[in-house]
Scaffold this motif. Structure first.
Motif: not given
Ligand code: SF4
Length: 361
Positions: A296, A302, A306, A308-310, A334
Motif C-alpha cells: 500500500c 492515499y 489510510c 493500509g487497513g482492511f 479513497q
C-alpha cells in the motif's frame, strides 16, 4: 455473522481467561476496553453480563481503568438493561441504518419483520436513562440515494454520534451491494458533507472527523501516516466463544482459511500472550499483513490518509493480505478523501473570493 442461530454463550472459564490474557498482553497499559459484539450480544442475557463484568473486575490489576462496550441492534433493550448499562457505565453502540424504510429492508427479526420500531423503542429507553448511544449505520446501495433522509433521521432522533460502515465483502458476507456504486457513494458523501457543514458539524460523523484529523496531521507533519488498530499486531485481540484468539480485523474470527488456520493464533485457555506472539500461526499472518501494508505504501497515493487497513476485506476479495485495493477502501478511504479534499478546496476558494469582495468595497 456465521452460526447466528447457535445460542451458546462464552463460559465463565473463557471470560476469566480472556480478561487475564488481555491484562497480561499489555502489562504497562492501564486502560482496557472490552467490546461485546457480533450477532446480538444482548441475547446472552443480563445475568451473563453481570457475571462477566464481575469476573473481569475481579482479575483486573489495581488502578486499571476498564471500559465495557456493547454493539447491539437495540431490539431487546428494556429498563433492566438500561440499569445495567448505567451501573457499569457501558458504552452502547446501536446498529441502526437510518429511517425505517431503509433499516427494515435489511434488518429483520427471525420472523421476517422489520426491526426498526423495536430498535427505536430501545433507543428511547436509553435516552430516558441518560444513555446516549453512538449509531452505526450500514450503507447499502439503496441508502446511497437517500443522504438527506438519513441525515435528517439521525439529527431529528437526537443522535449525537454516527459512524457509517459500508456493506462490505468480508467474513461470511460474500457479496457487497456496493461493488459498482462508486458514483452513488460519492454523491452520498458530497451531499452529507453539505448538510453537515450547514449545521456547523454538530453531529459527530466518524468518517468526516477522522479524515479531517488525518488531513490536519498531514498538514503539520508531511511524514504523518494514519495508524488504524487493525494494522497493529495485537492492536485488537478478538476472542471467540471457545476462547480462540485472532487479531487484526475482528471479522477474521469468522473467516475460514486453510492457509492461515482460520486465523486462529492461540486459545486463552491454553496459551500466554508471549507464546501466541511467538507462534508460527501469528508470525505468518503478521508478516503477510506487513507485506500488504508496504505494498500500500509503495502503490497507493492515499496511504498517508489510510494506513493500509482492511485486512478481512483483502482476504475476502483477493484471498491475500498482500493485496492492496478493495471495494471498501476504494469507497471509504479513497473516494471519501477525494470528496473531503474537493469540498475543503471549494470552501477555501469561496472564503478567499468573499474576502476579496469585502476588501474591494
Ligand atoms: S486506500 Fe486501500 S490501497 Fe490505499 S493504502 Fe488504503 S488499503 Fe491500501
Amino acid at each position: 455473522v456465521p452460526d447466528r442461530k447457535k445460542s451458546g454463550v462464552m463460559s465463565d472459564a473463557v471470560i476469566k481467561a480472556s480478561a487475564l490474557y488481555a491484562f497480561a498482553s499489555a502489562p504497562a497499559q492501564k486502560s482496557f476496553k472490552f467490546l461485546w459484539h457480533a450477532g446480538e450480544p444482548l441475547a446472552a442475557g443480563i445475568a451473563f453480563y453481570r457475571r462477566a463484568f464481575a469476573q473481569i473486575s475481579d482479575v483486573a490489576p489495581d488502578g486499571h481503568h476498564i471500559v465495557y462496550a456493547i454493539q447491539t441492534n437495540g431490539t431487546l433493550i428494556n429498563r433492566d438493561w438500561c440499569k445495567l448499562f448505567s451501573e457499569y457505565n457501558v458504552d452502547v453502540g446501536l446498529s441502526i441504518d437510518g429511517p425505517a424504510s431503509l433499516h427494515d429492508s435489511h434488518r429483520k427479526t427471525w420472523r421476517g419483520r422489520g426491526s426498526h420500531e423495536r430498535a427505536m423503542r430501545g433507543y428511547r429507553l436509553l435516552l430516558e436513562h441518560g444513555i446516549y448511544p453512538g449509531a452505526i449505520c450500514v450503507l447499502t446501495k439503496n441508502s446511497l440515494s437517500c443522504p438527506d433522509a438519513i441525515y435528517d433521521f439521525f439529527v431529528e432522533s437526537g443522535f449525537t454520534s454516527i459512524a457509517f460502515n459500508v456493506d462490505e465483502t468480508e467474513g461470511v458476507n460474500t457479496n457487497s451491494s456496493l461493488a459498482e456504486a462508486e458514483a452513488a457513494y460519492r454523491f452520498f458523501m458530497q451531499r452529507l458533507w453539505d448538510r453537515w457543514r450547514e449545521d456547523d458539524g454538530k453531529l459527530y460523523i466518524r468518517e468526516f472527523r477522522q479524515t479531517l484529523n488525518c488531513i490536519g496531521g498531514l498538514k503539520s507533519d508531511p511524514g504523518f501516516v494514519r495508524e488504524p488498530d487493525e494494522v497493529l499486531p495485537m492492536g485488537i485481540i478478538t476472542i471467540a466463544k471457545d476462547g480462540s484468539i485472532s487479531t487484526f480485523s475482528p471479522e477474521l474470527a469468522s473467516t475460514e482459511s486453510e492457509r492461515y488456520n482460520n486465523f486462529v493464533i492461540g486459545n486463552v485457555l491454553r496459551d500466554a500472550p508471549l507464546d501466541v506472539a511467538g507462534s508460527v500461526a501469528f508470525q505468518k499472518i503478521n508478516s503477510d499483513v506487513l507485506v500488504g501494508r508496504n505494498n500500500c505504501k509503495d502503490q497507493c497515493a492515499y496511504y498517508s490518509l489510510c494506513g493500509g487497513g482492511f485486512q478481512s476485506n483483502r482476504i475476502a476479495e483477493h484471498e491475500s493480505f498482500e493485496a492492496t485495493e478493495t471495494i471498501t477502501c476504494r469507497l471509504h478511504r479513497q473516494i471519501l478523501a477525494d470528496v473531503i479534499i474537493e469540498k475543503l478546496s471549494g470552501e477555501t476558494r469561496q472564503n478567499a473570493s468573499e474576502r476579496a469582495m469585502i476588501s474591494a468595497g
